[in-house]
Design a protein around this motif. Structure first.
Motif: not given
Length: 453
Positions: A226-233, A236-238
């Motif tokens: 989850f932490s990695e996914q949130r960081f990737a999200d 990605l938004k940026e």
């Protein structure tokens, strides 16, 4: 398959497999035990009921034995006296005796007197069983039991009944009685419920232990993912936001170049052609060619201005979002012939330039979709500005979206959502009750600017 997925499978699958094996084994063994116990209970209760019925029949025979054997006052008088005795013989709440002649005619029935005198040889119960016919056959065979369904007097419902019939051969009567067996079903249900509770508790303990192990292992692995996914999200938004910014900057640059350079050059060429046209004098052929060139140049200039406006409308930067939406509606109406109604409130300085651009692009994409797919004749654009947020709505009266509504939509819908979510807004797509489509955007305003205003 990623390493984290492999680790998750290696950790959890053995636990799940062992838990399922224990649960299935416990369930099947318990089911066999329940079935054996309930069969034993049913047989025990049925055996007790059979003996009870035989005792009641023996009492009835004892009550009428002297009258049946000696027939005091003649046969008719004796039969009338026996009928009266049988009418009075009842036990429990629903126990009684009945009598039929061997052709199926009822002569005694204390609970259902409407049956007396009728021939019920062909009477069937709800299961299609010939009740009277089979009871008479049981009596002919020396007295036997017969299972059927019959009306229960105390409840008025149809229940299972265990009947017993004997033959009074001298008079040609079938004498019978019976007991309802719905209490057996209730006792069996109670036993099954007790066993089911015990099984459930056993399975619950097993699964709770397994679940605790699964939750601990899964939580550790999921936390990392989850932490990695949130960081990737977030990255990605940026990246998406940066792409939109670069795209708008490039559109603005190209639009400026078209408006300030290409358009001006074309206007200069037009002045030259106008001069040739005016100096042509009486040369008809030259004037005709000059007129065609002027017409072509006018169309080209108009097209360049349209492209420039579509790429980046200057009115959005100069006057604001409300004026840009009104201009967009007029332009779309003139090009497509679809009526456009625009109601837009001023946002003043409570929106960033990027947010204004995002809202404008959403409306622009909506109008493109209306022209291509909706078959609409009217479009309404509404921009309402509140204290803390604004609401943008685009509605048409076309054929609407397919049913069920798409969860994500096409590329256009995804782009619109990404643009709005970049500025903490939400975009929803709905089917109008009267037909057509509604796209609604809610976006927060700059509260600090609102306070200052």
């Amino acid at each position: 398959m990623t390493f984290k997925t492999k680790l998750l499978l290696i950790t959890l699958l053995p636990l799940v497999a062992v838990s399922l094996l224990i649960g299935v084994t416990t369930y099947y063994q318990s089911t066999e035990l329940i079935n054996a116990q309930t069969r034993a209970v049913e047989e025990r209760i049925l055996s007790a009921k059979r003996q009870e019925i035989r005792n009641y029949v023996s009492l009835a025979l004892t009550s009428i034995e002297q009258i049946y054997e000696h027939e005091p006052g003649g046969r008719e008088a004796a039969q009338a006296q026996v009928k009266e005795i049988l009418e009075q013989l009842t036990f429990d709440y629903d126990g009684y005796f009945f009598a039929y002649t061997l052709d199926g005619t009822n002569i005694v029935h204390p609970k259902l007197p409407q049956l007396v005198g009728g021939n019920w040889w062909d009477l069937k119960d709800e299961n299609g069983d010939y009740v009277i016919r089979n009871l008479i056959e049981a009596a002919r065979q020396g007295g036997r039991f017969h299972q059927y369904v019959w009306n229960k007097p105390s409840t008025g419902t149809v229940e299972e009944k265990l009947g017993y019939a004997i033959l009074l051969d001298k008079w040609g009567w079938m004498l019978g009685t019976g007991l309802y067996t719905d209490d057996i079903a209730r006792e069996v249900v109670a036993i099954r419920a007790d066993f089911a509770r015990s099984i459930s508790q056993t399975l619950l303990v097993t699964f709770m232990i397994t679940l605790a192990a699964i939750v601990i292992a899964g939580s550790l692995i999921a936390g990392v993912r989850f932490s990695e996914q949130r960081f990737a999200d977030s990255r990605l938004k940026e990246l998406t936001n940066r792409i939109f910014q670069v795209q708008e900057q490039e559109r603005k640059r190209v639009s400026t170049e078209l408006h300030d350079s290409i358009s001006q050059l074309l206007v200069s060429v037009r002045y030259g052609v106008e001069m040739i046209h005016s100096e042509a004098g009486h040369t008809t052929e030259l004037q005709t060619q000059a007129a065609k060139c002027l017409k072509t140049l006018d169309g080209t200039i108009a097209e360049v201005r349209r492209i420039s406006r579509d790429l980046r409308p200057s009115i959005l930067d100069d006057i604001g979002l409300a004026a840009a939406l009104i201009s967009l509606g007029k332009e779309f109406q003139s090009q497509s012939g679809i009526t456009v109604n625009v109601s837009a409130e001023q946002t003043l300085s409570r929106l960033s330039e990027g947010a204004k651009t995002a809202l404008y692009r959403v409306v622009q994409e909506c109008m493109t979709n209306v022209a291509r797919h909706s078959r609409a004749t009217e479009v309404s654009i509404s921009l309402t500005v509140g204290d803390r947020s604004l609401v943008l709505s685009v509605e048409d009266n076309g054929i609407g979206l397919p049913s069920p509504l798409p969860k994500t939509g096409g590329l256009g819908f995804r782009n619109m959502r990404e643009r709005i979510e970049t500025y903490a807004g939400t975009l929803t797509v709905n089917r109008r009750p009267s037909g057509g489509t509604q796209i609604k955007v809610q976006m927060p305003l700059d509260n600090q600017t609102a306070k200052a205003a």
